[in-house]
Write a protein that holds these residues in place. Structure first.
Motif, PDB file in Angstrom:
ATOM      1  N   ALA A  13       0.635  -0.948   0.187  1.00  0.00           N
ATOM      2  CA  ALA A  13      -0.663   0.722  -0.306  1.00  0.00           C
ATOM      3  C   ALA A  13       1.090   1.461  -0.552  1.00  0.00           C
ATOM      4  CB  ALA A  13      -0.844   0.155   0.816  1.00  0.00           C
ATOM      5  N   ILE A  14       1.283   0.840   0.784  1.00  0.00           N
ATOM      6  CA  ILE A  14       2.824   2.580   0.833  1.00  0.00           C
ATOM      7  C   ILE A  14       3.275   2.579  -0.479  1.00  0.00           C
ATOM      8  CG2 ILE A  14       4.693   2.878   1.304  1.00  0.00           C
ATOM      9  CD1 ILE A  14       4.335   1.962   4.557  1.00  0.00           C
ATOM     10  N   LEU A  15       3.974   1.512  -1.105  1.00  0.00           N
ATOM     11  CA  LEU A  15       4.593   1.522  -2.362  1.00  0.00           C
ATOM     12  C   LEU A  15       3.817   2.244  -3.480  1.00  0.00           C
ATOM     13  CD1 LEU A  15       6.053  -1.592  -3.505  1.00  0.00           C
ATOM     14  CD2 LEU A  15       7.385   0.248  -3.689  1.00  0.00           C
ATOM     15  N   HIS A  16       2.466   1.641  -3.011  1.00  0.00           N
ATOM     16  CA  HIS A  16       0.908   2.402  -4.087  1.00  0.00           C
ATOM     17  C   HIS A  16       1.339   3.962  -3.927  1.00  0.00           C
ATOM     18  CE1 HIS A  16       1.005  -1.393  -5.459  1.00  0.00           C
ATOM     19  NE2 HIS A  16       0.296  -0.985  -7.279  1.00  0.00           N
ATOM     20  N   ASN A  57      -3.455   4.007  -8.341  1.00  0.00           N
ATOM     21  CA  ASN A  57      -2.525   3.115  -7.299  1.00  0.00           C
ATOM     22  C   ASN A  57      -3.563   4.083  -5.993  1.00  0.00           C
ATOM     23  OD1 ASN A  57      -0.780   2.017  -8.758  1.00  0.00           O
ATOM     24  ND2 ASN A  57      -0.173   3.775  -9.598  1.00  0.00           N
ATOM     25  N   GLY A  58      -3.991   4.779  -6.164  1.00  0.00           N
ATOM     26  CA  GLY A  58      -4.337   5.671  -5.111  1.00  0.00           C
ATOM     27  C   GLY A  58      -5.419   5.102  -4.100  1.00  0.00           C
ATOM     28  N   PHE A  59      -6.117   4.003  -4.282  1.00  0.00           N
ATOM     29  CA  PHE A  59      -7.117   2.794  -4.725  1.00  0.00           C
ATOM     30  C   PHE A  59      -6.638   2.222  -4.166  1.00  0.00           C
ATOM     31  CE2 PHE A  59     -10.189   6.314  -7.499  1.00  0.00           C
ATOM     32  CZ  PHE A  59     -10.766   7.125  -6.342  1.00  0.00           C
ATOM     33  N   LEU A  60      -5.752   1.437  -5.039  1.00  0.00           N
ATOM     34  CA  LEU A  60      -5.176   0.246  -4.789  1.00  0.00           C
ATOM     35  C   LEU A  60      -5.136   0.434  -3.158  1.00  0.00           C
ATOM     36  CD1 LEU A  60      -3.587  -1.493  -7.832  1.00  0.00           C
ATOM     37  CD2 LEU A  60      -6.018  -2.112  -6.858  1.00  0.00           C
ATOM     38  N   ALA A  61      -3.898   1.374  -2.651  1.00  0.00           N
ATOM     39  CA  ALA A  61      -3.169   0.970  -1.709  1.00  0.00           C
ATOM     40  C   ALA A  61      -4.672   1.619  -0.595  1.00  0.00           C
ATOM     41  CB  ALA A  61      -3.161   2.785  -1.711  1.00  0.00           C
ATOM     42  N   ALA A  62      -5.807   2.198  -0.797  1.00  0.00           N
ATOM     43  CA  ALA A  62      -6.965   2.575   0.095  1.00  0.00           C
ATOM     44  C   ALA A  62      -6.832   1.376   0.502  1.00  0.00           C
ATOM     45  CB  ALA A  62      -7.651   3.528  -0.241  1.00  0.00           C
ATOM     46  N   LEU A  64      -5.848  -1.688  -0.373  1.00  0.00           N
ATOM     47  CA  LEU A  64      -5.109  -2.782   0.644  1.00  0.00           C
ATOM     48  C   LEU A  64      -5.114  -2.201   2.136  1.00  0.00           C
ATOM     49  CD1 LEU A  64      -2.339  -2.774  -1.663  1.00  0.00           C
ATOM     50  CD2 LEU A  64      -3.609  -4.907  -0.854  1.00  0.00           C
ATOM     51  N   LEU A  65      -4.775  -0.759   2.037  1.00  0.00           N
ATOM     52  CA  LEU A  65      -5.231  -0.314   4.041  1.00  0.00           C
ATOM     53  C   LEU A  65      -6.407  -0.711   4.581  1.00  0.00           C
ATOM     54  CD1 LEU A  65      -3.310   2.992   3.633  1.00  0.00           C
ATOM     55  CD2 LEU A  65      -2.534   1.018   4.103  1.00  0.00           C
ATOM     56  N   TRP A  66      -7.416  -0.556   3.813  1.00  0.00           N
ATOM     57  CA  TRP A  66      -8.329  -1.037   4.722  1.00  0.00           C
ATOM     58  C   TRP A  66      -8.871  -2.029   4.481  1.00  0.00           C
ATOM     59  CZ3 TRP A  66     -12.943  -3.344   1.609  1.00  0.00           C
ATOM     60  CH2 TRP A  66     -14.503  -3.057   1.851  1.00  0.00           C
ATOM     61  N   GLY A  67      -8.297  -3.518   3.420  1.00  0.00           N
ATOM     62  CA  GLY A  67      -8.645  -4.673   4.384  1.00  0.00           C
ATOM     63  C   GLY A  67      -7.288  -5.030   5.316  1.00  0.00           C
ATOM     64  N   ALA A  68      -6.169  -4.117   5.234  1.00  0.00           N
ATOM     65  CA  ALA A  68      -5.385  -4.723   6.010  1.00  0.00           C
ATOM     66  C   ALA A  68      -5.109  -4.135   7.457  1.00  0.00           C
ATOM     67  CB  ALA A  68      -3.786  -4.870   5.495  1.00  0.00           C
ATOM     68  N   LEU A  69      -5.515  -3.262   7.225  1.00  0.00           N
ATOM     69  CA  LEU A  69      -6.259  -2.691   9.164  1.00  0.00           C
ATOM     70  C   LEU A  69      -6.750  -2.407  10.125  1.00  0.00           C
ATOM     71  CD1 LEU A  69      -2.659   0.240   8.241  1.00  0.00           C
ATOM     72  CD2 LEU A  69      -2.647  -1.696   9.495  1.00  0.00           C
ATOM     73  N   VAL A  76     -10.804  -9.587   1.502  1.00  0.00           N
ATOM     74  CA  VAL A  76     -10.024  -8.221   0.825  1.00  0.00           C
ATOM     75  C   VAL A  76      -9.426  -7.578   0.593  1.00  0.00           C
ATOM     76  CG1 VAL A  76     -10.412  -5.881   1.487  1.00  0.00           C
ATOM     77  CG2 VAL A  76     -12.296  -6.809   2.430  1.00  0.00           C
ATOM     78  N   ALA A  77      -8.265  -8.333   1.942  1.00  0.00           N
ATOM     79  CA  ALA A  77      -6.666  -8.110   1.365  1.00  0.00           C
ATOM     80  C   ALA A  77      -6.200  -9.070  -0.025  1.00  0.00           C
ATOM     81  CB  ALA A  77      -6.168  -8.330   2.601  1.00  0.00           C
ATOM     82  N   ALA A  78      -6.829 -10.072   0.338  1.00  0.00           N
ATOM     83  CA  ALA A  78      -6.504 -11.040  -0.820  1.00  0.00           C
ATOM     84  C   ALA A  78      -7.018 -10.269  -2.520  1.00  0.00           C
ATOM     85  CB  ALA A  78      -7.482 -12.144  -0.755  1.00  0.00           C
TER      86      ALA A  78
END
Length: 118
Positions: A13-16, A57-62, A64-69, A76-78
């Motif tokens: 997510a940080i990369l994205h 890319n920002g939506f992908l990061a969002a 990932l953060l939503w699913g993981a954290l 969701v993360a998968a």
């Protein structure tokens, strides 16, 4: 959510988020030109497309953060990790092989850790 998978998902997510900054704010700047190996003229003519790409890319990061954290939901993360792997594979096939290693490989590693429950 397994701790290593969560950590790797957050790193992806940080990369994205960094890709978002590169594509939306730095595209026509020296760092953007060097990163994407472009001339100032080409960067100027493609800046709107790059900004659109950065937004995705920002939506992908969002996601990932939503699913993981926030949700700590494996499904969701998968889903978002698979989206990143597919986008990275497509980018590698159509733009540059570097994208495979910079974008798809970290997401694939996080996905493997998620499936392996690590």
């Amino acid at each position: 959510m397994p701790p290593i998978a969560m950590l790797l998902s957050v790193l992806v997510a940080i990369l994205h988020l960094w890709f978002l900054v590169l594509e939306m704010a730095l595209w026509t700047k020296p760092l953007g030109l060097k990163t994407f190996r472009m001339s100032p003229e080409k960067a100027q003519t493609t800046r709107v497309l790059a900004a659109n790409q950065g937004l995705y890319n920002g939506f992908l990061a969002a996601g990932l953060l939503w699913g993981a954290l926030l949700l700590k939901d494996l499904r969701v993360a998968a889903f978002f990790l698979i989206c990143v792997v597919v986008a990275g594979a497509y980018g590698a096939a159509t733009v540059s092989r570097r994208i495979l290693w910079i974008q798809a490989a970290p997401a694939a590693l996080a996905l493997v850790c998620l499936v392996a429950n690590v």
